[in-house]
Design a protein around this motif. Structure first.
Motif, PDB file in Angstrom:
ATOM      1  N   ARG A  61      47.723  23.954  28.117  1.00 43.69           N
ATOM      2  CA  ARG A  61      48.576  23.089  28.947  1.00 43.69           C
ATOM      3  C   ARG A  61      49.744  22.591  28.119  1.00 43.69           C
ATOM      4  NH1 ARG A  61      46.663  18.764  32.384  1.00 43.69           N
ATOM      5  NH2 ARG A  61      48.396  17.740  31.323  1.00 43.69           N
ATOM      6  N   GLU A  62      50.814  22.215  28.780  1.00 50.50           N
ATOM      7  CA  GLU A  62      51.959  21.622  28.092  1.00 50.50           C
ATOM      8  C   GLU A  62      51.488  20.484  27.191  1.00 50.50           C
ATOM      9  OE1 GLU A  62      55.737  21.278  28.050  1.00 50.50           O
ATOM     10  OE2 GLU A  62      55.061  23.361  27.910  1.00 50.50           O
ATOM     11  N   PRO A  63      51.925  20.415  25.952  1.00 49.35           N
ATOM     12  CA  PRO A  63      51.486  19.307  25.095  1.00 49.35           C
ATOM     13  C   PRO A  63      52.083  17.982  25.572  1.00 49.35           C
ATOM     14  CG  PRO A  63      53.164  20.619  24.006  1.00 49.35           C
ATOM     15  CD  PRO A  63      52.814  21.349  25.267  1.00 49.35           C
ATOM     16  N   LEU A  64      51.403  16.889  25.243  1.00 51.36           N
ATOM     17  CA  LEU A  64      51.900  15.565  25.607  1.00 51.36           C
ATOM     18  C   LEU A  64      53.311  15.336  25.092  1.00 51.36           C
ATOM     19  CD1 LEU A  64      49.091  12.900  25.088  1.00 51.36           C
ATOM     20  CD2 LEU A  64      50.348  13.501  27.167  1.00 51.36           C
ATOM     21  N   LEU A  65      53.534  15.860  23.900  1.00 51.80           N
ATOM     22  CA  LEU A  65      54.838  15.672  23.273  1.00 51.80           C
ATOM     23  C   LEU A  65      55.313  17.033  22.767  1.00 51.80           C
ATOM     24  CD1 LEU A  65      56.980  13.709  22.306  1.00 51.80           C
ATOM     25  CD2 LEU A  65      55.637  13.349  20.234  1.00 51.80           C
ATOM     26  N   ALA A  66      56.299  17.639  23.480  1.00 47.40           N
ATOM     27  CA  ALA A  66      56.731  18.991  23.108  1.00 47.40           C
ATOM     28  C   ALA A  66      57.804  18.949  22.036  1.00 47.40           C
ATOM     29  CB  ALA A  66      57.256  19.729  24.334  1.00 47.40           C
ATOM     30  N   ARG A  67      58.636  17.907  22.084  1.00 45.51           N
ATOM     31  CA  ARG A  67      59.761  17.859  21.149  1.00 45.51           C
ATOM     32  C   ARG A  67      60.153  16.413  20.920  1.00 45.51           C
ATOM     33  NH1 ARG A  67      65.312  18.198  20.681  1.00 45.51           N
ATOM     34  NH2 ARG A  67      66.022  19.865  19.276  1.00 45.51           N
ATOM     35  N   LEU A  68      60.492  16.109  19.688  1.00 42.41           N
ATOM     36  CA  LEU A  68      60.900  14.744  19.363  1.00 42.41           C
ATOM     37  C   LEU A  68      62.134  14.814  18.468  1.00 42.41           C
ATOM     38  CD1 LEU A  68      59.965  11.648  19.354  1.00 42.41           C
ATOM     39  CD2 LEU A  68      59.092  12.169  17.087  1.00 42.41           C
ATOM     40  N   SER A  69      63.249  14.298  18.980  1.00 37.75           N
ATOM     41  CA  SER A  69      64.469  14.339  18.184  1.00 37.75           C
ATOM     42  C   SER A  69      64.319  13.392  16.994  1.00 37.75           C
ATOM     43  CB  SER A  69      65.656  13.919  19.038  1.00 37.75           C
ATOM     44  OG  SER A  69      66.746  13.654  18.196  1.00 37.75           O
ATOM     45  N   LEU A  70      64.752  13.838  15.834  1.00 41.62           N
ATOM     46  CA  LEU A  70      64.595  13.004  14.631  1.00 41.62           C
ATOM     47  C   LEU A  70      65.600  11.868  14.582  1.00 41.62           C
ATOM     48  CD1 LEU A  70      63.667  15.635  11.916  1.00 41.62           C
ATOM     49  CD2 LEU A  70      62.292  13.690  12.649  1.00 41.62           C
ATOM     50  N   SER A  71      66.574  11.916  15.481  1.00 35.67           N
ATOM     51  CA  SER A  71      67.531  10.806  15.486  1.00 35.67           C
ATOM     52  C   SER A  71      67.024   9.658  16.365  1.00 35.67           C
ATOM     53  CB  SER A  71      68.901  11.309  15.966  1.00 35.67           C
ATOM     54  OG  SER A  71      68.738  11.947  17.208  1.00 35.67           O
ATOM     55  N   GLU A  72      65.897   9.890  17.084  1.00 30.57           N
ATOM     56  CA  GLU A  72      65.331   8.809  17.909  1.00 30.57           C
ATOM     57  C   GLU A  72      64.670   7.758  17.031  1.00 30.57           C
ATOM     58  OE1 GLU A  72      62.612   9.949  21.070  1.00 30.57           O
ATOM     59  OE2 GLU A  72      64.020  11.552  21.609  1.00 30.57           O
ATOM     60  N   PRO A  73      64.703   6.506  17.470  1.00 31.95           N
ATOM     61  CA  PRO A  73      64.082   5.458  16.648  1.00 31.95           C
ATOM     62  C   PRO A  73      62.566   5.404  16.867  1.00 31.95           C
ATOM     63  CG  PRO A  73      65.104   4.488  18.572  1.00 31.95           C
ATOM     64  CD  PRO A  73      65.330   5.981  18.675  1.00 31.95           C
ATOM     65  N   SER A  74      61.933   6.527  17.066  1.00 30.80           N
ATOM     66  CA  SER A  74      60.495   6.539  17.349  1.00 30.80           C
ATOM     67  C   SER A  74      59.689   6.381  16.063  1.00 30.80           C
ATOM     68  CB  SER A  74      60.144   7.878  18.008  1.00 30.80           C
ATOM     69  OG  SER A  74      58.757   8.083  17.925  1.00 30.80           O
ATOM     70  N   PRO A  75      58.579   5.636  16.123  1.00 27.27           N
ATOM     71  CA  PRO A  75      57.734   5.493  14.929  1.00 27.27           C
ATOM     72  C   PRO A  75      57.254   6.850  14.404  1.00 27.27           C
ATOM     73  CG  PRO A  75      57.071   3.929  16.614  1.00 27.27           C
ATOM     74  CD  PRO A  75      58.077   4.824  17.250  1.00 27.27           C
ATOM     75  N   LEU A  76      57.135   7.859  15.267  1.00 27.20           N
ATOM     76  CA  LEU A  76      56.686   9.176  14.802  1.00 27.20           C
ATOM     77  C   LEU A  76      57.765   9.833  13.932  1.00 27.20           C
ATOM     78  CD1 LEU A  76      54.873  10.637  17.941  1.00 27.20           C
ATOM     79  CD2 LEU A  76      53.855   9.774  15.833  1.00 27.20           C
ATOM     80  N   ALA A  77      59.032   9.645  14.337  1.00 25.06           N
ATOM     81  CA  ALA A  77      60.133  10.163  13.519  1.00 25.06           C
ATOM     82  C   ALA A  77      60.146   9.426  12.172  1.00 25.06           C
ATOM     83  CB  ALA A  77      61.464   9.986  14.239  1.00 25.06           C
ATOM     84  N   THR A  78      59.796   8.139  12.200  1.00 31.96           N
ATOM     85  CA  THR A  78      59.764   7.344  10.962  1.00 31.96           C
ATOM     86  C   THR A  78      58.678   7.868  10.018  1.00 31.96           C
ATOM     87  OG1 THR A  78      60.450   5.474  12.286  1.00 31.96           O
ATOM     88  CG2 THR A  78      59.710   4.988  10.045  1.00 31.96           C
ATOM     89  N   VAL A  79      57.524   8.262  10.583  1.00 31.96           N
ATOM     90  CA  VAL A  79      56.447   8.830   9.741  1.00 31.96           C
ATOM     91  C   VAL A  79      56.988  10.039   8.986  1.00 31.96           C
ATOM     92  CG1 VAL A  79      54.219  10.039   9.774  1.00 31.96           C
ATOM     93  CG2 VAL A  79      54.572   8.043  11.245  1.00 31.96           C
ATOM     94  N   PHE A  80      57.740  10.876   9.707  1.00 33.00           N
ATOM     95  CA  PHE A  80      58.289  12.081   9.069  1.00 33.00           C
ATOM     96  C   PHE A  80      59.316  11.704   8.006  1.00 33.00           C
ATOM     97  CE2 PHE A  80      61.560  15.362   8.783  1.00 33.00           C
ATOM     98  CZ  PHE A  80      60.778  16.412   8.332  1.00 33.00           C
ATOM     99  N   ARG A  81      60.191  10.756   8.355  1.00 33.25           N
ATOM    100  CA  ARG A  81      61.274  10.418   7.420  1.00 33.25           C
ATOM    101  C   ARG A  81      60.757   9.727   6.167  1.00 33.25           C
ATOM    102  NH1 ARG A  81      64.510   9.392  11.873  1.00 33.25           N
ATOM    103  NH2 ARG A  81      63.776   7.233  11.886  1.00 33.25           N
ATOM    104  N   THR A  82      59.795   8.786   6.362  1.00 31.66           N
ATOM    105  CA  THR A  82      59.360   7.973   5.214  1.00 31.66           C
ATOM    106  C   THR A  82      58.123   8.539   4.520  1.00 31.66           C
ATOM    107  OG1 THR A  82      57.928   6.648   6.620  1.00 31.66           O
ATOM    108  CG2 THR A  82      60.202   5.872   6.335  1.00 31.66           C
ATOM    109  N   GLY A  83      57.336   9.322   5.247  1.00 29.18           N
ATOM    110  CA  GLY A  83      56.086   9.822   4.659  1.00 29.18           C
ATOM    111  C   GLY A  83      54.963   8.801   4.723  1.00 29.18           C
ATOM    112  N   LEU A  84      55.186   7.693   5.468  1.00 29.04           N
ATOM    113  CA  LEU A  84      54.141   6.662   5.567  1.00 29.04           C
ATOM    114  C   LEU A  84      53.355   6.828   6.875  1.00 29.04           C
ATOM    115  CD1 LEU A  84      56.260   3.597   4.385  1.00 29.04           C
ATOM    116  CD2 LEU A  84      54.509   4.865   3.082  1.00 29.04           C
TER     117      LEU A  84
END
Ligand code: ADP
Length: 401
Positions: free
Chosen positions: A57-80
């Motif tokens: 099935r389609e995943p809950l989250l197919a794509r997340l722009s790294l310029s979004e202020p999402s905490p998931l993007a922050t995990v990627f950027r900071t490594g925390l």
């Protein structure tokens, strides 16, 4: 966990299987792997599993722009890592989570080969389902996933290299066999044609002699093509070695001019040279280069005219040492600007080459010539104007004195 036993050929299928295993073993509701895309500006889903919905099935989250202020993007950027008790408390998270009934969310960075590549997250429909112990556990799982991904990538790269090597080998063997199997019989035909020509001459058979002369010429051209193929093969397999000796480039050019003048009446070959230009070169190879340039000049000047061959000494590009500069200049059809940069490419023929009457060349002569010159430590280039003519230049390190 039996992650190591998962297939590695298809990364997508591999990650999908991995998320399903994690979902089952960690008893979570949803697992997802987001990997940075090639452009590097978004994370895309490469595997997602959900207890409540069937695989594929389609995943809950197919794509997340790294310029979004999402905490998931922050995990990627900071490594925390990131842990939230209830996604409804964090509006910057993608709304798809809350909409699907997700409450608790835990995400950790995914590191592959020492480089941050994405995010691994697990989610639960139970509010506050995750503790800091789960966070530590997911960190361990992510490290393991990273390692497996690295191995999968290495295996894939190794397999690609292996395939490329096998392809190269087949090509080389093919060229080798074809060239050798062709060369001997054609050389024999050419030799017998010469003998028959002499007989026809003695018998006063002018027509027979003319026909045999054509045959000999064509066999000679074929031998030339086969030699080009062989040189190409030697160059590609690194087997073209130079036998260098001291030579005078003016004497060498004189021989080439005298020999090739006998092949044309429509063109006048003119040699311009001052004193001797000594250089340490593989004479046979440099002669080959010069012959190729002059033959091209003849071939691509269908209306005849002067072809000028110049041999000079000049100061090296660094202002030191000296170099030999050779130029072959014709008043032929010239080369269009968009072809200029490409005539030295393997198998490339400009409009003139493709339209040339008679036996077609292979478009490898200039490629081989430039390789030979560069292996001597020299350079080769062309200046040309369509309908006006071309000048091919080459430099070679000159010997002192
Ligand atoms: P070939 O002559 O066998 O086609 P080359 O590698 O010697 O291959 O030359 C590549 C192409 O460059 C030719 O097909 C021709 O279009 C162009 N070319 C080479 N020399 C000349 C020249 N003196 N004048 C015009 N075009 C040339």
């Amino acid at each position: 966990m039996t992650l190591a036993a998962l297939p590695v050929q298809d990364l997508g299928a591999y990650l999908q299987a991995m998320t399903e295993t994690i979902t089952r073993v960690l008893r979570v509701d949803t697992t997802g792997v987001l990997i940075r895309d090639e452009a590097g500006d978004a994370l895309v889903s490469l595997g997602a599993a959900d207890e409540a919905s069937p695989p594929g099935r389609e995943p809950l989250l197919a794509r997340l722009s790294l310029s979004e202020p999402s905490p998931l993007a922050t995990v990627f950027r900071t490594g925390l890592p990131y842990l939230v008790v209830d996604v409804r408390d964090e509006p910057r998270l993608p709304s798809a989570f809350a909409a699907a009934g997700v409450r608790a969310l835990l995400a950790v960075p995914l590191v592959v080969g020492g480089e941050r590549r994405g995010v691994l997250y697990v989610a639960s429909r139970r509010r506050g389902a995750f503790t800091s112990a789960d966070q530590a556990l997911l960190g361990v799982v992510a490290a393991r996933v990273g390692l497996l991904l690295e191995n999968a990538e290495l295996a894939r790269r190794r397999a690609e290299l292996e395939r490329e090597r096998a392809r190269q080998q087949v090509r080389q063997e093919f060229l080798g066999i074809v060239s050798h199997e062709l060369k001997t019989p054609v050389a024999v035909i050419k030799a017998y044609t010469e003998v028959l020509q002499q007989r026809a001459e003695r018998a006063g058979d002018a027509e027979g002699r003319r026909i045999l002369a054509r045959m000999e010429e064509q066999a000679g051209r074929m031998l030339g093509l086969i030699d080009d193929l062989l040189d190409l093969q030697r160059l590609q397999s690194g087997l073209l070695s130079l036998e260098e000796s001291d030579a005078d480039l003016v004497a060498l050019a004189t021989r080439v001019v005298e020999e090739l003048q006998t092949t044309t009446q429509a063109h006048r070959l003119v040699l311009h040279a001052g004193g001797p230009v000594p250089a340490r070169v593989d004479r046979r190879r440099i002669e080959q280069v010069l012959i190729n340039l002059v033959e091209n000049a003849i071939k691509y000047s269908p209306r005849g005219g002067d072809i000028t061959i110049t041999v000079n000494r000049a100061v090296g590009p660094d202002g030191q040492g000296s170099q030999a500069v050779l130029a072959v200049s014709d008043r032929g059809i010239g080369i269009a600007p968009h072809d200029l940069a490409r005539v030295f490419e393997r198998f490339y023929q400009a409009q003139g080459g493709r339209l040339h009457r008679g036996v077609r060349g292979l478009g490898v002569g200039l490629y081989i010539a430039r390789e030979i010159v560069e292996r001597h430590g020299g350079t080769m280039w062309v200046e040309s104007a369509e309908g006006v003519g071309s000048t091919f230049y080459l430099t070679l390190p000159a010997a002192e004195g």
